[in-house]
Scaffold this active site. Structure first.
Site, PDB file in Angstrom:
ATOM      1  N   ARG A 246       1.013   0.405   8.216  1.00 58.43           N
ATOM      2  CA  ARG A 246       2.090   0.866   7.345  1.00 58.43           C
ATOM      3  C   ARG A 246       2.838  -0.352   6.828  1.00 58.43           C
ATOM      4  O   ARG A 246       2.960  -1.364   7.527  1.00 58.43           O
ATOM      5  CB  ARG A 246       3.062   1.781   8.110  1.00 58.43           C
ATOM      6  CG  ARG A 246       2.544   3.189   8.361  1.00 58.43           C
ATOM      7  CD  ARG A 246       2.433   4.018   7.075  1.00 58.43           C
ATOM      8  NE  ARG A 246       1.947   5.380   7.296  1.00 58.43           N
ATOM      9  CZ  ARG A 246       0.660   5.746   7.222  1.00 58.43           C
ATOM     10  NH1 ARG A 246      -0.274   4.845   6.959  1.00 58.43           N
ATOM     11  NH2 ARG A 246       0.330   7.008   7.412  1.00 58.43           N
ATOM     12  N   GLU A 275       6.191   1.909  -1.881  1.00 59.10           N
ATOM     13  CA  GLU A 275       4.977   2.394  -2.548  1.00 59.10           C
ATOM     14  C   GLU A 275       5.348   3.458  -3.562  1.00 59.10           C
ATOM     15  O   GLU A 275       6.146   4.336  -3.236  1.00 59.10           O
ATOM     16  CB  GLU A 275       3.991   2.963  -1.516  1.00 59.10           C
ATOM     17  CG  GLU A 275       3.471   1.906  -0.555  1.00 59.10           C
ATOM     18  CD  GLU A 275       2.558   2.478   0.536  1.00 59.10           C
ATOM     19  OE1 GLU A 275       2.176   3.654   0.431  1.00 59.10           O
ATOM     20  OE2 GLU A 275       2.242   1.746   1.475  1.00 59.10           O
ATOM     21  N   HIS A 294      -2.797   1.900  -1.097  1.00 56.63           N
ATOM     22  CA  HIS A 294      -2.741   2.835   0.035  1.00 56.63           C
ATOM     23  C   HIS A 294      -3.931   3.797  -0.030  1.00 56.63           C
ATOM     24  O   HIS A 294      -3.767   5.021  -0.032  1.00 56.63           O
ATOM     25  CB  HIS A 294      -1.420   3.616   0.060  1.00 56.63           C
ATOM     26  CG  HIS A 294      -1.125   4.199   1.425  1.00 56.63           C
ATOM     27  ND1 HIS A 294       0.134   4.316   1.947  1.00 56.63           N
ATOM     28  CD2 HIS A 294      -1.956   4.680   2.383  1.00 56.63           C
ATOM     29  CE1 HIS A 294       0.079   4.859   3.157  1.00 56.63           C
ATOM     30  NE2 HIS A 294      -1.191   5.090   3.442  1.00 56.63           N
TER      31      HIS A 294
END
Lengths: 331, 331
Positions: A246, A275, A294
């Site tokens: 993460r 993000e 991601h």
């Protein structure tokens, strides 16, 4: 009759499979659009599938996802929510847990995919693919035999942060590549195939020998901003960082400073502090950083694997409910 | 005293190690610049090391390499030449063999490196790294969850062409990634860990199920232009081609046609019909082709591995010579 909130795509795939599990015939799948007030009050369970999360991030939701979350908030009888994601760090889940809803994740559903991405990143960086792709764009033929050749990957050491299904998958594959592994994990319990194991807090001690730092742990208080200037400085000169965990675990400013200072050779980042990665992030234009959006765990087979996990958990839950109902009838 | 022609870099590394082998103290290392007519006549053996080949290709020689080859041609007493390369397809070696010089290659010295590159290529293509790197250059955040996600790599099939040290290394790693393997090899003798094995000539039969065609065989009459339109058409739609063998094995025009026609999804090419790849090659600008400059096997450890192989062969040769000398004295 148990009502479960799902998307219409999930409903299409689940309908045929509910009969596989005991009690599955008593389940009613409620799709998103059908959720009027009466239906809403009957919803006991929900499945958050990939098609509704879509490309939303923790910070930016699509309108459809925002509506889905609103239905979850409004469903007063909700007892259990299962999500396709591996982690539960989206705020909605904390909110639901706070009011007593059980929330479960699809831990492991995409673990193998993420592990393959991380090992692909190690090989791509070790074999200098990004550099060669930039030369390709310039039609430039320049052998790696010019200047310093890439060091041999076998015999190097990788520190794997997190020893869940993803970290274990990475460890097995790197071992097959001849890479020595050391592990940092929540419990600190020694990993048999690792040359050394520590807790997250003591991680600096194993980083001194790590040519690769691979972040593959969940976000938790113990891992939030874990990889900072202090940890990066513990790595030997020329090390690489791979983050498939993460974004909050790696302090981006400290990473950039370590790259700028020449201490680190490069990084592969799939996750970020914010993000989507902001358009003005200095990371985008760095030749020593590979950026993926991601997507380390995205693969076509995930959807079915998530349904498999959901159905298994659903079967257990229905069985417990029948057992509880049986006990209350007997007493 | 046995005189061996070497480069000065090889001499520096070999000098300390000659005493490791029986008879090594009777070896004189002659460096390139010392080769006057008298010395030339005494040269019995030669080592072609990476530092003299440099970035020369089969087609384009550096001036230094051309001079080194001239010394080999002029050394009338030359009996044995060992080269750092895995193959003997450079014309100089055929020329030397034609006059009775034994020529040996460093088969296996860089096999593991090449295997890692090939598997890195499979992972990079499977996980769509080239596409994501182009998006990075445009500061474009676009999740792989948009549109078709990449298919799962585990469960796919790879056809490995060539079952030498490189092919075997690729096979072991792909198996660890959950990829099913089929093999085409010179002998056609079944490979235990492969689902099917054929000769090169019968290869089309195993390509029908191959999502990946990985060329890892030497160039030989049986492999020259082996992968042509016919073979590529045998692959299923959406397959990828990886070439870490030799450029002559894959017909570039046919590959381009199969990519243009949409039958193939992409390729990773380290070797080409002409090297350096001509500036006007249509391959350079293709987004579905990753190009690396015949560098799949380059790694810093190769030089020492080549010296290890050379010293082992030298020890055997010196031993045979002593044995022959002993026999001639006794008879």
């Amino acid at each position: 009759m148990t009502s479960i909130l799902v998307t219409s795509q999930a409903a299409d795939l689940l309908r045929a499979r509910l009969s596989e599990i005991p009690g599955g015939d008593d389940v009613r799948l409620v799709t998103f659009g059908q959720a009027d007030d009466h239906v809403l009050s009957q919803i006991r369970m929900a499945l958050v599938s990939r098609d509704i999360t879509g490309t939303s991030t923790k910070y930016v939701h699509s309108e459809a996802l925002a509506r889905f979350y609103d239905v979850l908030r409004a469903a007063g009888g909700l007892q259990w929510v299962h999500t396709h994601s591996a982690g539960l760090d989206r705020p909605i889940f904390g909110e639901l847990q706070a009011r007593g809803v059980a929330v479960t994740a699809s831990s492991g559903a995409n673990a193998q995919v993420v592990a393959h991405t991380a090992v692909g990143a190690v090989l791509a960086l070790a074999r200098r693919f990004p550099q060669m792709m930039r030369r390709q764009a310039r039609h430039e033929w320049r052998s790696l035999a010019v200047g310093d050749m890439p060091p041999d990957l076998p015999g190097q050491t990788a520190a794997i942060v997190g020893w869940g299904p993803i970290g274990q998958g990475i460890g097995a594959l790197l071992s097959a590549l001849g890479v020595r592994i050391v592990v940092a994990r929540h419990s600190g319990v020694p990993v048999a195939q690792a040359a050394a194991t520590t807790t997250y807090a003591d991680m600096a001690s194993i980083l001194r020998e790590a040519h690769w730092l691979i972040i593959a742990c969940p976000l938790a208080p113990a891992t939030n901003r874990l990889v900072d200037a202090h940890m990066l400085a513990a790595l030997p000169a020329g090390a690489h960082v791979v983050n498939v965990g993460r974004g909050e675990i790696l302090v981006e400013r400290d990473l950039i400073a370590a790259l700028d200072g020449g201490h680190l050779a490069g990084a592969f980042l799939d996750v970020f502090e914010q993000e989507p990665l902001p358009a003005n992030s200095p990371l985008w234009d760095r030749e020593d950083v590979m950026i993926t959006p991601h997507s380390a765990g995205h693969a076509a087979g995930n959807y079915q694997r998530v349904l498999d996990i959901f159905l298994e958990k659903l079967a257990h839950r229905l069985q417990r409910e029948r057992a509880a109902a049986g006990r209350s009838q007997c007493s």
